[in-house]
Design a protein around this motif. Sequence first.
Motif, PDB file in Angstrom:
ATOM      1  N   LYS A  25      34.803  36.673  54.481  1.00 47.46           N
ATOM      2  CA  LYS A  25      34.132  37.944  54.178  1.00 47.46           C
ATOM      3  C   LYS A  25      33.026  37.707  53.143  1.00 47.46           C
ATOM      4  CE  LYS A  25      37.686  40.829  55.722  1.00 47.46           C
ATOM      5  NZ  LYS A  25      37.416  41.300  57.022  1.00 47.46           N
ATOM      6  N   THR A  26      32.023  38.565  53.161  1.00 40.74           N
ATOM      7  CA  THR A  26      31.000  38.590  52.123  1.00 40.74           C
ATOM      8  C   THR A  26      31.526  39.523  51.039  1.00 40.74           C
ATOM      9  OG1 THR A  26      29.245  38.235  53.726  1.00 40.74           O
ATOM     10  CG2 THR A  26      28.606  39.199  51.609  1.00 40.74           C
ATOM     11  N   LEU A  27      31.531  39.054  49.791  1.00 40.13           N
ATOM     12  CA  LEU A  27      32.136  39.811  48.702  1.00 40.13           C
ATOM     13  C   LEU A  27      31.127  40.163  47.622  1.00 40.13           C
ATOM     14  CD1 LEU A  27      35.290  37.552  48.174  1.00 40.13           C
ATOM     15  CD2 LEU A  27      35.106  39.607  49.601  1.00 40.13           C
ATOM     16  N   LEU A  28      31.325  41.313  47.011  1.00 40.35           N
ATOM     17  CA  LEU A  28      30.611  41.673  45.801  1.00 40.35           C
ATOM     18  C   LEU A  28      31.697  41.937  44.767  1.00 40.35           C
ATOM     19  CD1 LEU A  28      27.747  42.131  44.655  1.00 40.35           C
ATOM     20  CD2 LEU A  28      28.122  44.582  45.038  1.00 40.35           C
ATOM     21  N   ILE A  29      31.805  41.028  43.790  1.00 39.03           N
ATOM     22  CA  ILE A  29      32.836  41.114  42.762  1.00 39.03           C
ATOM     23  C   ILE A  29      32.200  41.713  41.508  1.00 39.03           C
ATOM     24  CG2 ILE A  29      34.468  39.798  41.370  1.00 39.03           C
ATOM     25  CD1 ILE A  29      34.544  37.729  43.688  1.00 39.03           C
ATOM     26  N   VAL A  30      32.818  42.787  41.006  1.00 38.24           N
ATOM     27  CA  VAL A  30      32.220  43.572  39.923  1.00 38.24           C
ATOM     28  C   VAL A  30      33.254  43.841  38.830  1.00 38.24           C
ATOM     29  CG1 VAL A  30      30.969  45.705  39.390  1.00 38.24           C
ATOM     30  CG2 VAL A  30      30.897  44.790  41.714  1.00 38.24           C
ATOM     31  N   ASN A  31      32.848  43.658  37.561  1.00 37.36           N
ATOM     32  CA  ASN A  31      33.710  44.114  36.464  1.00 37.36           C
ATOM     33  C   ASN A  31      33.339  45.563  36.166  1.00 37.36           C
ATOM     34  OD1 ASN A  31      31.242  42.999  35.208  1.00 37.36           O
ATOM     35  ND2 ASN A  31      32.228  43.449  33.271  1.00 37.36           N
ATOM     36  N   THR A  32      34.305  46.450  36.321  1.00 31.10           N
ATOM     37  CA  THR A  32      34.059  47.887  36.260  1.00 31.10           C
ATOM     38  C   THR A  32      34.636  48.499  34.985  1.00 31.10           C
ATOM     39  OG1 THR A  32      36.099  48.415  37.442  1.00 31.10           O
ATOM     40  CG2 THR A  32      34.127  48.057  38.785  1.00 31.10           C
ATOM     41  N   ALA A  33      34.250  49.746  34.717  1.00 29.80           N
ATOM     42  CA  ALA A  33      34.800  50.518  33.603  1.00 29.80           C
ATOM     43  C   ALA A  33      34.608  51.998  33.902  1.00 29.80           C
ATOM     44  CB  ALA A  33      34.124  50.141  32.291  1.00 29.80           C
ATOM     45  N   SER A  34      35.571  52.805  33.519  1.00 31.70           N
ATOM     46  CA  SER A  34      35.560  54.230  33.827  1.00 31.70           C
ATOM     47  C   SER A  34      34.742  55.065  32.846  1.00 31.70           C
ATOM     48  CB  SER A  34      36.995  54.772  33.839  1.00 31.70           C
ATOM     49  OG  SER A  34      37.752  54.107  34.819  1.00 31.70           O
ATOM     50  N   GLU A  35      34.498  54.556  31.648  1.00 29.35           N
ATOM     51  CA  GLU A  35      33.824  55.341  30.612  1.00 29.35           C
ATOM     52  C   GLU A  35      32.517  54.687  30.179  1.00 29.35           C
ATOM     53  OE1 GLU A  35      36.618  56.104  27.458  1.00 29.35           O
ATOM     54  OE2 GLU A  35      38.082  56.959  28.841  1.00 29.35           O
ATOM     55  N   LYS A 124      27.434  40.072  29.855  1.00 27.87           N
ATOM     56  CA  LYS A 124      26.904  40.888  28.766  1.00 27.87           C
ATOM     57  C   LYS A 124      27.492  42.294  28.721  1.00 27.87           C
ATOM     58  CE  LYS A 124      23.943  37.692  27.563  1.00 27.87           C
ATOM     59  NZ  LYS A 124      24.730  36.483  27.480  1.00 27.87           N
ATOM     60  N   TRP A 125      27.899  42.851  29.878  1.00 25.97           N
ATOM     61  CA  TRP A 125      28.384  44.236  29.886  1.00 25.97           C
ATOM     62  C   TRP A 125      29.117  44.515  31.190  1.00 25.97           C
ATOM     63  CZ3 TRP A 125      28.559  46.592  25.437  1.00 25.97           C
ATOM     64  CH2 TRP A 125      28.890  47.950  25.386  1.00 25.97           C
ATOM     65  N   ASN A 126      29.683  45.710  31.283  1.00 25.63           N
ATOM     66  CA  ASN A 126      30.353  46.164  32.508  1.00 25.63           C
ATOM     67  C   ASN A 126      29.360  46.255  33.666  1.00 25.63           C
ATOM     68  OD1 ASN A 126      32.911  46.694  31.196  1.00 25.63           O
ATOM     69  ND2 ASN A 126      31.887  48.407  30.222  1.00 25.63           N
ATOM     70  N   PHE A 127      29.876  46.141  34.851  1.00 34.49           N
ATOM     71  CA  PHE A 127      29.126  46.251  36.104  1.00 34.49           C
ATOM     72  C   PHE A 127      28.182  45.065  36.353  1.00 34.49           C
ATOM     73  CE2 PHE A 127      30.968  50.362  35.629  1.00 34.49           C
ATOM     74  CZ  PHE A 127      31.338  50.689  36.913  1.00 34.49           C
ATOM     75  N   THR A 128      28.553  43.894  35.833  1.00 33.89           N
ATOM     76  CA  THR A 128      27.905  42.658  36.272  1.00 33.89           C
ATOM     77  C   THR A 128      28.485  42.366  37.649  1.00 33.89           C
ATOM     78  OG1 THR A 128      27.612  41.862  34.020  1.00 33.89           O
ATOM     79  CG2 THR A 128      27.603  40.201  35.769  1.00 33.89           C
ATOM     80  N   LYS A 129      27.626  41.943  38.570  1.00 37.72           N
ATOM     81  CA  LYS A 129      28.031  41.787  39.958  1.00 37.72           C
ATOM     82  C   LYS A 129      27.776  40.354  40.427  1.00 37.72           C
ATOM     83  CE  LYS A 129      26.023  46.299  40.174  1.00 37.72           C
ATOM     84  NZ  LYS A 129      25.548  46.145  38.801  1.00 37.72           N
ATOM     85  N   PHE A 130      28.720  39.826  41.187  1.00 44.03           N
ATOM     86  CA  PHE A 130      28.593  38.483  41.769  1.00 44.03           C
ATOM     87  C   PHE A 130      28.697  38.603  43.282  1.00 44.03           C
ATOM     88  CE2 PHE A 130      30.163  37.859  37.488  1.00 44.03           C
ATOM     89  CZ  PHE A 130      29.434  36.776  37.035  1.00 44.03           C
ATOM     90  N   LEU A 131      27.687  38.115  43.970  1.00 43.86           N
ATOM     91  CA  LEU A 131      27.678  38.120  45.433  1.00 43.86           C
ATOM     92  C   LEU A 131      28.202  36.777  45.922  1.00 43.86           C
ATOM     93  CD1 LEU A 131      26.908  39.641  48.031  1.00 43.86           C
ATOM     94  CD2 LEU A 131      24.593  38.696  47.779  1.00 43.86           C
ATOM     95  N   VAL A 132      29.207  36.831  46.793  1.00 39.21           N
ATOM     96  CA  VAL A 132      29.889  35.634  47.297  1.00 39.21           C
ATOM     97  C   VAL A 132      29.769  35.618  48.814  1.00 39.21           C
ATOM     98  CG1 VAL A 132      32.123  34.446  47.426  1.00 39.21           C
ATOM     99  CG2 VAL A 132      31.495  35.704  45.346  1.00 39.21           C
ATOM    100  N   ASN A 133      29.389  34.462  49.366  1.00 36.10           N
ATOM    101  CA  ASN A 133      29.224  34.370  50.818  1.00 36.10           C
ATOM    102  C   ASN A 133      30.561  34.156  51.529  1.00 36.10           C
ATOM    103  OD1 ASN A 133      29.812  31.589  50.669  1.00 36.10           O
ATOM    104  ND2 ASN A 133      27.659  30.988  50.792  1.00 36.10           N
ATOM    105  N   LYS A 134      30.503  34.101  52.848  1.00 32.85           N
ATOM    106  CA  LYS A 134      31.714  33.996  53.672  1.00 32.85           C
ATOM    107  C   LYS A 134      32.473  32.692  53.473  1.00 32.85           C
ATOM    108  CE  LYS A 134      29.878  37.074  57.142  1.00 32.85           C
ATOM    109  NZ  LYS A 134      29.432  37.281  58.486  1.00 32.85           N
ATOM    110  N   GLU A 135      31.799  31.691  52.899  1.00 34.07           N
ATOM    111  CA  GLU A 135      32.454  30.411  52.618  1.00 34.07           C
ATOM    112  C   GLU A 135      33.101  30.398  51.238  1.00 34.07           C
ATOM    113  OE1 GLU A 135      29.084  30.445  53.871  1.00 34.07           O
ATOM    114  OE2 GLU A 135      30.079  30.410  55.824  1.00 34.07           O
TER     115      GLU A 135
END
Length: 159
Positions: A25-35, A124-135
């Motif tokens: 699968k192609t993934l987008l991994i994100v560190n999230t926060a509600s506030e 550096k902060w919340n909502f940094t995103k990493f795009l990961v390919n199918k491999e």
Amino acid sequence: MTNIYQFSVKDIDSNPISMKTFEGKTLLIVNTASECGFTPQLKGLEQLYQQYKNKGFVVLGFPCNQFGKQEPGSEKEIAQFCELNYQVTFPLFSKVDVNGKSSSPLFEYLKSEAKGILGTESIKWNFTKFLVNKEGSVVERFASKDKPESIEKSITAIL
């Protein structure tokens, strides 16, 4: 380590999950926060997930309380907040640290594979995103300020 499939994480209910679950699968991994000021990005992340999940795309949300204590709730509270306020259906995981001595091994790997501005590894902060390919290889890192809709072309390019 050559890809993310060698890691295990815990889902929002604290069940162990092998990252092999997402192999192919192609993934987008994100560190999230509600506030956080970036919390409304949950809506855009969910829209991307809905639009491309049938093409093998998955958003993985990892709540993190390291930045301004913006994720103080329990895992149950986090899941309820995301569902009620942003109709999140993409997979959520247990709270993690993304920097420091107790940093998640998965995030240590992601950071080493896709450095930030000026070659820094730390997030550096919340909502940094990493795009990961199918491999299972990290393709690109996006900053907190990068809105989900602004990264759609990068996602579709590797679907």
